[in-house]
Motif scaffolding. Structure first.
Motif, PDB file in Angstrom:
ATOM      1  N   LEU A 263      53.111  21.544  11.809  1.00  0.00           N
ATOM      2  CA  LEU A 263      52.047  20.900  12.574  1.00  0.00           C
ATOM      3  C   LEU A 263      51.262  19.913  11.720  1.00  0.00           C
ATOM      4  O   LEU A 263      51.018  18.774  12.127  1.00  0.00           O
ATOM      5  CB  LEU A 263      51.110  21.981  13.132  1.00  0.00           C
ATOM      6  CG  LEU A 263      49.927  21.484  13.940  1.00  0.00           C
ATOM      7  CD1 LEU A 263      50.033  21.995  15.368  1.00  0.00           C
ATOM      8  CD2 LEU A 263      48.603  21.904  13.358  1.00  0.00           C
ATOM      9  N   GLN A 264      50.922  20.346  10.494  1.00  0.00           N
ATOM     10  CA  GLN A 264      50.138  19.462   9.623  1.00  0.00           C
ATOM     11  C   GLN A 264      50.915  18.222   9.213  1.00  0.00           C
ATOM     12  O   GLN A 264      50.366  17.123   9.211  1.00  0.00           O
ATOM     13  CB  GLN A 264      49.670  20.230   8.391  1.00  0.00           C
ATOM     14  CG  GLN A 264      48.410  21.017   8.681  1.00  0.00           C
ATOM     15  CD  GLN A 264      48.057  21.982   7.575  1.00  0.00           C
ATOM     16  OE1 GLN A 264      48.579  21.887   6.467  1.00  0.00           O
ATOM     17  NE2 GLN A 264      47.181  22.922   7.885  1.00  0.00           N
ATOM     18  N   VAL A 265      52.201  18.414   8.884  1.00  0.00           N
ATOM     19  CA  VAL A 265      53.022  17.265   8.489  1.00  0.00           C
ATOM     20  C   VAL A 265      53.158  16.293   9.666  1.00  0.00           C
ATOM     21  O   VAL A 265      52.994  15.079   9.514  1.00  0.00           O
ATOM     22  CB  VAL A 265      54.418  17.725   7.996  1.00  0.00           C
ATOM     23  CG1 VAL A 265      55.357  16.535   7.861  1.00  0.00           C
ATOM     24  CG2 VAL A 265      54.299  18.440   6.654  1.00  0.00           C
ATOM     25  N   MET A 266      53.418  16.814  10.852  1.00  0.00           N
ATOM     26  CA  MET A 266      53.600  15.926  12.005  1.00  0.00           C
ATOM     27  C   MET A 266      52.304  15.208  12.364  1.00  0.00           C
ATOM     28  O   MET A 266      52.308  14.027  12.712  1.00  0.00           O
ATOM     29  CB  MET A 266      54.168  16.698  13.193  1.00  0.00           C
ATOM     30  CG  MET A 266      55.664  16.953  12.998  1.00  0.00           C
ATOM     31  SD  MET A 266      56.430  17.949  14.279  1.00  0.00           S
ATOM     32  CE  MET A 266      56.367  16.856  15.662  1.00  0.00           C
ATOM     33  N   GLN A 267      51.185  15.912  12.276  1.00  0.00           N
ATOM     34  CA  GLN A 267      49.892  15.284  12.545  1.00  0.00           C
ATOM     35  C   GLN A 267      49.657  14.116  11.584  1.00  0.00           C
ATOM     36  O   GLN A 267      49.292  13.018  11.993  1.00  0.00           O
ATOM     37  CB  GLN A 267      48.783  16.321  12.334  1.00  0.00           C
ATOM     38  CG  GLN A 267      47.932  16.521  13.554  1.00  0.00           C
ATOM     39  CD  GLN A 267      47.238  17.868  13.554  1.00  0.00           C
ATOM     40  OE1 GLN A 267      47.106  18.521  12.513  1.00  0.00           O
ATOM     41  NE2 GLN A 267      46.792  18.283  14.723  1.00  0.00           N
TER      42      GLN A 267
ATOM     43  N   LEU B  10      53.614  20.633  19.977  1.00  0.00           N
ATOM     44  CA  LEU B  10      53.507  19.264  20.495  1.00  0.00           C
ATOM     45  C   LEU B  10      52.192  19.074  21.255  1.00  0.00           C
ATOM     46  O   LEU B  10      51.557  18.028  21.168  1.00  0.00           O
ATOM     47  CB  LEU B  10      54.708  18.932  21.374  1.00  0.00           C
ATOM     48  CG  LEU B  10      56.015  18.705  20.601  1.00  0.00           C
ATOM     49  CD1 LEU B  10      57.220  18.735  21.532  1.00  0.00           C
ATOM     50  CD2 LEU B  10      55.963  17.378  19.831  1.00  0.00           C
ATOM     51  N   ASN B  11      51.788  20.101  21.989  1.00  0.00           N
ATOM     52  CA  ASN B  11      50.532  19.969  22.732  1.00  0.00           C
ATOM     53  C   ASN B  11      49.314  19.890  21.813  1.00  0.00           C
ATOM     54  O   ASN B  11      48.270  19.383  22.203  1.00  0.00           O
ATOM     55  CB  ASN B  11      50.391  21.124  23.732  1.00  0.00           C
ATOM     56  CG  ASN B  11      51.272  20.886  24.953  1.00  0.00           C
ATOM     57  OD1 ASN B  11      51.478  19.746  25.366  1.00  0.00           O
ATOM     58  ND2 ASN B  11      51.816  21.954  25.523  1.00  0.00           N
ATOM     59  N   LYS B  12      49.459  20.380  20.588  1.00  0.00           N
ATOM     60  CA  LYS B  12      48.362  20.232  19.620  1.00  0.00           C
ATOM     61  C   LYS B  12      48.420  18.887  18.903  1.00  0.00           C
ATOM     62  O   LYS B  12      47.395  18.316  18.554  1.00  0.00           O
ATOM     63  CB  LYS B  12      48.436  21.348  18.568  1.00  0.00           C
ATOM     64  CG  LYS B  12      47.950  22.692  19.092  1.00  0.00           C
ATOM     65  CD  LYS B  12      48.016  23.732  17.988  1.00  0.00           C
ATOM     66  CE  LYS B  12      47.953  25.131  18.567  1.00  0.00           C
ATOM     67  NZ  LYS B  12      48.553  26.131  17.671  1.00  0.00           N
TER      68      LYS B  12
END
Ligand code: FE
Ligand code: FE
Ligand code: ZN
Length: 277
Positions: free
Chosen positions: A86-90, A127-129
């Motif tokens: 999540l952090q990498v994608m953000q 994905l929703n985050k």
């Protein structure tokens, strides 16, 4: 004009990608947002990015495709691993806004032993985050071969992920020819049938990009090893049919074949000659 490029390394910076692309006759490219195995992203050099953008504009490049590190596992049973993805994608999606209106592709991940349904739920949660209404990047799920416990080996699994995402206009699919052939979609003998099935289940309007690869392994082997164009089990004729298919011919194609720059140049030249439009 055929929109075609290949995977290029960012190790020499962004402007160098544009220069390499021109050198090999490409008019688009794929790149890793960071070291594919590591997690640390280099600080963005905006001047370098602007130099790349200038090359892209002057040469009428098609949309480039960013690829997330393939070590991310957005559907791991471990909360820590999911949090890392999540952090990498953000961070990647924030950085992507410096090269706006582009595409970001990722592998849905491996569910390991928890089952595909749990895996799909974790991916949609992530994905929703991660997705933001104001982002200009479209995030693509890559079609997978079904090696091990990979999620995304069928059009139905991808559709289930897409259906779980609230900001659905930010989502799409990248079709990898090696992966779907290895997954058991017969693009050699029944390309029309496979595309009709894709359209029926996901919708061809969701298809944004093609990873154009031959395969080292037989049909439905669930293996995922890319081969040079024309040297594998898919073969040159089937690949020429793919770039010329009326439902695919306007999409950008990205080679991920085992090649150095000179090998890519040769494949691009060959495919441009075979393009009918
Ligand atoms: Fe990939
Ligand atoms: Fe791929
Ligand atoms: Zn692959």
């Amino acid at each position: 004009m055929l929109k075609i490029g290949c995977h290029l390394s960012t190790s020499k910076g962004y402007k160098a990608i544009g220069e390499d692309a021109i050198k090999i006759g490409a008019n688009t490219f794929q790149f890793f947002t960071r070291n594919p195995r590591g997690s640390k992203a280099k600080k963005l050099d905006l001047e370098d990015i602007h130099a790349l953008q200038k090359i892209m504009e002057e040469n009428e490049f098609a949309t480039p495709l960013a690829h997330a590190p393939y070590t991310l596992n957005p559907c791991s049973a471990s909360e820590k691993t999911r949090e890392f993805a999540l952090q990498v994608m953000q961070d990647d999606l924030e950085r992507m806004e410096y090269l706006p209106s582009n595409l970001y592709n990722f592998h849905p991940g491996n569910h390991v032993k928890q089952g595909v349904e749990n895996g799909i739920k974790y991916i949609t949660d992530l994905l929703n985050k991660v997705l933001k209404p104001e982002q200009t990047t479209v995030v693509l799920l890559e079609t997978m071969s079904g090696k091990g416990t990979e999620v995304g080996k069928t059009f139905e699994e991808l559709k289930e992920i897409l259906d779980g995402v609230t900001l659905s206009d930010k989502m799409g699919v990248c079709l990898d020819t090696c992966h779907i052939y290895d997954a058991g979609y017969d693009i050699v003998n029944d390309l029309d049938g496979v595309l009709n099935e894709f359209d029926k289940i996901i919708g061809l309007d969701k298809l944004y990009a093609i990873h154009l690869n031959d395969s080292k392994n037989p049909f439905a082997s669930h293996k995922d090893r890319h081969e040079k164009i024309g040297k594998g089990t898919i073969g040159k004729e089937a690949i020429i049919n793919i770039i010329n298919h009326p439902k695919l011919c306007n999409l950008p194609f990205y080679l991920e074949t085992p090649n150095e720059l000179s090998g890519y140049a040769l494949e691009i030249e060959t495919l441009r000659k075979e393009y009918k439009y």
